[in-house]
Write a protein that holds these residues in place. Structure first.
Motif, mmCIF file in Angstrom:
data_model
loop_
_atom_site.group_PDB
_atom_site.id
_atom_site.type_symbol
_atom_site.label_atom_id
_atom_site.label_comp_id
_atom_site.label_asym_id
_atom_site.label_seq_id
_atom_site.Cartn_x
_atom_site.Cartn_y
_atom_site.Cartn_z
ATOM 1 N N THR A 116 29.653 8.808 -17.934
ATOM 2 C CA THR A 116 29.939 9.244 -19.409
ATOM 3 C C THR A 116 31.018 10.398 -19.373
ATOM 4 O O THR A 116 30.982 11.074 -18.301
ATOM 5 N N THR A 117 31.781 10.608 -20.524
ATOM 6 C CA THR A 117 32.809 11.622 -20.450
ATOM 7 C C THR A 117 32.069 12.795 -20.671
ATOM 8 O O THR A 117 31.043 12.896 -21.211
ATOM 9 N N SER A 118 32.902 14.039 -20.531
ATOM 10 C CA SER A 118 32.510 15.176 -20.915
ATOM 11 C C SER A 118 32.099 15.540 -22.401
ATOM 12 O O SER A 118 33.012 15.007 -23.108
ATOM 13 N N PRO A 119 30.992 16.477 -22.550
ATOM 14 C CA PRO A 119 30.856 16.700 -23.834
ATOM 15 C C PRO A 119 32.074 17.534 -24.599
ATOM 16 O O PRO A 119 32.389 17.593 -25.900
ATOM 17 N N VAL A 160 32.268 6.311 -22.756
ATOM 18 C CA VAL A 160 31.727 5.566 -21.455
ATOM 19 C C VAL A 160 32.886 5.102 -20.740
ATOM 20 O O VAL A 160 33.691 4.274 -21.284
ATOM 21 N N ILE A 161 32.912 5.479 -19.394
ATOM 22 C CA ILE A 161 34.309 4.763 -18.597
ATOM 23 C C ILE A 161 33.295 3.824 -17.359
ATOM 24 O O ILE A 161 32.396 4.206 -16.717
ATOM 25 N N PHE A 162 33.647 2.410 -17.794
ATOM 26 C CA PHE A 162 33.135 1.492 -16.674
ATOM 27 C C PHE A 162 34.322 1.375 -15.559
ATOM 28 O O PHE A 162 35.315 1.245 -15.902
ATOM 29 N N CYS A 181 37.339 2.224 -20.931
ATOM 30 C CA CYS A 181 36.736 3.024 -21.939
ATOM 31 C C CYS A 181 36.229 2.386 -23.135
ATOM 32 O O CYS A 181 36.853 1.426 -23.350
ATOM 33 N N ALA A 182 34.932 2.666 -23.351
ATOM 34 C CA ALA A 182 34.243 2.094 -24.357
ATOM 35 C C ALA A 182 33.452 3.205 -25.278
ATOM 36 O O ALA A 182 32.950 4.254 -24.864
ATOM 37 N N ASN A 183 33.107 2.717 -26.580
ATOM 38 C CA ASN A 183 32.484 3.630 -27.357
ATOM 39 C C ASN A 183 30.899 3.558 -27.017
ATOM 40 O O ASN A 183 30.067 2.426 -27.007
ATOM 41 N N PRO A 184 30.184 4.746 -26.712
ATOM 42 C CA PRO A 184 28.629 4.716 -26.130
ATOM 43 C C PRO A 184 27.709 4.253 -27.277
ATOM 44 O O PRO A 184 26.582 3.898 -27.070
ATOM 45 N N LYS A 192 25.662 -0.300 -24.724
ATOM 46 C CA LYS A 192 24.263 0.347 -24.127
ATOM 47 C C LYS A 192 23.555 -0.572 -23.575
ATOM 48 O O LYS A 192 23.007 -0.187 -22.261
ATOM 49 N N ARG A 193 23.923 -1.980 -23.590
ATOM 50 C CA ARG A 193 23.178 -2.805 -22.884
ATOM 51 C C ARG A 193 23.693 -2.866 -21.488
ATOM 52 O O ARG A 193 23.029 -3.081 -20.512
#
Length: 107
Positions: A52-55, A62-64, A73-76, A82-83
């Protein structure tokens, strides 16, 4: 101008530049941006791990990391993200358990 005034101005200028450059050093290493989010699901077998990226990043992400050594990069908050995160966590725990079971516990 007296040499002391020039030296004082030089020291103040140096101090100002040092503070400015040091503040830039606290930026997160990796961030995702909304316009770069992948919108279609990544096949589970292609993902090795995620982070996960830094706050402190402007957008959450989220970096896969794929087997092809790409970072996606994707939207968490997306359901598929999430899955996939749960699947990868389960795979990582399973691999850690298997690696741990092969070790000897004898001193």
């Amino acid at each position: 101008m007296k040499p002391y005034s020039i030296a004082a101005i030089g020291i103040l200028l140096f101090a100002f530049c040092s503070v400015t450059f040091s503040q830039n050093g606290h930026m997160p290493e990796r961030c995702c941006f909304k316009e770069n989010y992948l919108t279609s699901p990544v096949p589970q077998h292609r993902v090795m791990r995620f982070e996960t990226t830094s706050p402190s990043c402007t957008d959450p992400g989220v970096i896969f990391h794929t087997v092809a050594q790409k970072q996606i990069c994707a939207n968490p908050s997306d359901k598929w993200v999430k899955r996939l995160m749960k699947f990868v966590q389960k795979q990582m725990k399973s691999a850690a358990t298997e690696a741990g079971s092969g070790e000897s516990t004898d001193p």
